[in-house]
Scaffold this motif. Sequence first.
Motif, PDB file in Angstrom:
ATOM      1  N   LEU A   6       0.933  -1.012   0.047  1.00  0.00           N
ATOM      2  CA  LEU A   6      -0.023   0.238  -0.023  1.00  0.00           C
ATOM      3  C   LEU A   6       0.437   1.143   0.157  1.00  0.00           C
ATOM      4  O   LEU A   6       0.704   2.182  -0.804  1.00  0.00           O
ATOM      5  CB  LEU A   6      -0.564   0.327   1.266  1.00  0.00           C
ATOM      6  CG  LEU A   6      -1.837   1.323   1.581  1.00  0.00           C
ATOM      7  CD1 LEU A   6      -3.208   1.079   0.287  1.00  0.00           C
ATOM      8  CD2 LEU A   6      -2.074   1.140   2.843  1.00  0.00           C
ATOM      9  N   MET A   7       1.888   1.153   0.582  1.00  0.00           N
ATOM     10  CA  MET A   7       2.088   2.911   0.800  1.00  0.00           C
ATOM     11  C   MET A   7       3.311   2.806  -0.259  1.00  0.00           C
ATOM     12  O   MET A   7       4.045   4.088  -0.769  1.00  0.00           O
ATOM     13  CB  MET A   7       3.473   1.957   2.334  1.00  0.00           C
ATOM     14  CG  MET A   7       2.746   1.766   3.345  1.00  0.00           C
ATOM     15  SD  MET A   7       1.939   3.591   4.178  1.00  0.00           S
ATOM     16  CE  MET A   7       2.927   5.305   4.009  1.00  0.00           C
ATOM     17  N   ALA A   8       4.278   2.067  -1.101  1.00  0.00           N
ATOM     18  CA  ALA A   8       5.054   2.018  -2.269  1.00  0.00           C
ATOM     19  C   ALA A   8       4.239   2.952  -3.120  1.00  0.00           C
ATOM     20  O   ALA A   8       4.988   4.267  -3.824  1.00  0.00           O
ATOM     21  CB  ALA A   8       5.796   0.741  -2.461  1.00  0.00           C
ATOM     22  N   PRO A   9       2.821   1.966  -3.555  1.00  0.00           N
ATOM     23  CA  PRO A   9       1.877   2.957  -4.666  1.00  0.00           C
ATOM     24  C   PRO A   9       1.110   4.614  -3.907  1.00  0.00           C
ATOM     25  O   PRO A   9       1.722   5.503  -5.012  1.00  0.00           O
ATOM     26  CB  PRO A   9       0.780   1.965  -4.797  1.00  0.00           C
ATOM     27  CG  PRO A   9       1.416   0.691  -4.545  1.00  0.00           C
ATOM     28  CD  PRO A   9       2.354   0.715  -3.121  1.00  0.00           C
ATOM     29  N   MET A  10       1.330   4.517  -2.544  1.00  0.00           N
ATOM     30  CA  MET A  10       1.641   5.607  -1.969  1.00  0.00           C
ATOM     31  C   MET A  10       2.228   6.702  -2.457  1.00  0.00           C
ATOM     32  O   MET A  10       2.256   7.801  -3.142  1.00  0.00           O
ATOM     33  CB  MET A  10       1.140   5.429  -0.931  1.00  0.00           C
ATOM     34  CG  MET A  10       0.647   6.783  -0.158  1.00  0.00           C
ATOM     35  SD  MET A  10      -0.193   6.873   1.933  1.00  0.00           S
ATOM     36  CE  MET A  10      -0.948   5.335   1.831  1.00  0.00           C
ATOM     37  N   LEU A  11       3.434   6.360  -2.048  1.00  0.00           N
ATOM     38  CA  LEU A  11       4.686   7.072  -3.151  1.00  0.00           C
ATOM     39  C   LEU A  11       4.877   6.802  -3.907  1.00  0.00           C
ATOM     40  O   LEU A  11       5.335   8.381  -4.280  1.00  0.00           O
ATOM     41  CB  LEU A  11       5.813   6.009  -1.964  1.00  0.00           C
ATOM     42  CG  LEU A  11       7.235   6.429  -2.307  1.00  0.00           C
ATOM     43  CD1 LEU A  11       7.443   8.575  -1.658  1.00  0.00           C
ATOM     44  CD2 LEU A  11       8.572   6.118  -1.303  1.00  0.00           C
ATOM     45  N   ALA A  12       4.505   6.547  -5.181  1.00  0.00           N
ATOM     46  CA  ALA A  12       4.380   6.580  -6.129  1.00  0.00           C
ATOM     47  C   ALA A  12       3.704   6.947  -7.071  1.00  0.00           C
ATOM     48  O   ALA A  12       4.228   7.980  -7.539  1.00  0.00           O
ATOM     49  CB  ALA A  12       5.008   4.961  -7.500  1.00  0.00           C
ATOM     50  N   ILE A  13       3.012   7.528  -6.687  1.00  0.00           N
ATOM     51  CA  ILE A  13       1.599   8.721  -7.212  1.00  0.00           C
ATOM     52  C   ILE A  13       2.096   9.739  -6.228  1.00  0.00           C
ATOM     53  O   ILE A  13       2.142  10.421  -6.988  1.00  0.00           O
ATOM     54  CB  ILE A  13       0.239   8.183  -6.260  1.00  0.00           C
ATOM     55  CG1 ILE A  13      -0.407   6.616  -6.885  1.00  0.00           C
ATOM     56  CG2 ILE A  13      -0.309   9.144  -6.850  1.00  0.00           C
ATOM     57  CD1 ILE A  13      -1.667   6.431  -5.944  1.00  0.00           C
ATOM     58  N   HIS A  14       2.783  10.199  -5.386  1.00  0.00           N
ATOM     59  CA  HIS A  14       2.896  10.971  -5.069  1.00  0.00           C
ATOM     60  C   HIS A  14       4.300  11.566  -5.485  1.00  0.00           C
ATOM     61  O   HIS A  14       4.122  12.910  -5.706  1.00  0.00           O
ATOM     62  CB  HIS A  14       3.293  11.221  -3.288  1.00  0.00           C
ATOM     63  CG  HIS A  14       3.249  12.686  -2.242  1.00  0.00           C
ATOM     64  ND1 HIS A  14       4.728  13.246  -2.570  1.00  0.00           N
ATOM     65  CD2 HIS A  14       2.879  13.618  -1.884  1.00  0.00           C
ATOM     66  CE1 HIS A  14       4.411  14.010  -1.645  1.00  0.00           C
ATOM     67  NE2 HIS A  14       3.850  14.279  -1.388  1.00  0.00           N
ATOM     68  N   SER A  15       5.004  10.770  -5.881  1.00  0.00           N
ATOM     69  CA  SER A  15       6.311  10.769  -6.831  1.00  0.00           C
ATOM     70  C   SER A  15       5.715  11.890  -7.839  1.00  0.00           C
ATOM     71  O   SER A  15       6.775  12.218  -9.127  1.00  0.00           O
ATOM     72  CB  SER A  15       6.825   9.174  -6.957  1.00  0.00           C
ATOM     73  OG  SER A  15       7.916   9.377  -6.006  1.00  0.00           O
ATOM     74  N   VAL A  16       4.495  10.670  -9.176  1.00  0.00           N
ATOM     75  CA  VAL A  16       4.488  11.512 -10.307  1.00  0.00           C
ATOM     76  C   VAL A  16       3.335  13.031 -10.103  1.00  0.00           C
ATOM     77  O   VAL A  16       3.353  13.675 -10.660  1.00  0.00           O
ATOM     78  CB  VAL A  16       2.890  10.512 -10.829  1.00  0.00           C
ATOM     79  CG1 VAL A  16       2.835  10.862 -11.726  1.00  0.00           C
ATOM     80  CG2 VAL A  16       3.772   9.657 -10.644  1.00  0.00           C
TER      81      VAL A  16
END
Length: 255
Positions: free
Chosen positions: A52-62
Amino acid sequence: MIRRTLSTLFPPHVRESGEPPLGPRADRYEAWSGVLNFSRRPRQGALGDCWLMAPMLAIHSVDPEFFANAIKVQPGSSKALARVFVEGAPAWRSVNMRFPVNERGRFAYATEEGGGPGWPGILEKACAAEFSGSYAWIARGFAKWGFPALTGVSASTRLVLPSPGELEDLLAQKRPVVASTHMFSTALSRGRQSGAIPPMHVMAVAGAKPDTGEIVLRNPWRPGAWVTLNRREFRRAFLSVDVLDQPLGRSREGS
């Protein structure tokens, strides 16, 4: 789809919108009254929910502003509304501003980098209540589940790892990408100056350099640090990537 998939793995539970049962390394709940800062990256805590947290971080990066539309807090209120997606449809859930702490009184799970639980803690708590009924049971899953839970858009797993050029194109299209390591990744990455790549972990792909053949990642445990791998290291340490099926957009602002 996500709830149906999770229900086949998790035991029956009573969904609680207020305070899901605690998971590992958490002693009790304590109130938090800080100010949300959506510019801060999400940081994974002691809970094993990198899916959950890695997709959250990836979305935030984009798109760092994407999650500003996913949380509503009234000034002075002890509760927030958090938007998650169930079967692709937005679902607003009430979350009180109390979060798990460890025996030392430190917040144990998701936080804003350099801060308190903030917006990542609110979203993590909403997902724990909605999809598994407890923090303990949300500490398992696949990265492709995290994207639809947070965006309402499905994601695809690719076992053939994209090249740096392909990754650069995907990120330019605002399609967040995460990469999953395998059980031997630590051994394969020994001797790297920036440290070993954790086994059985999910990391956010933050960039790519086609001219040098390098891939840049962020670890949700240490989101402020870059991890740069050459193409050979990337292929040896990572098993698969998960890619959002559509460009990330803000068309759901009013949802």
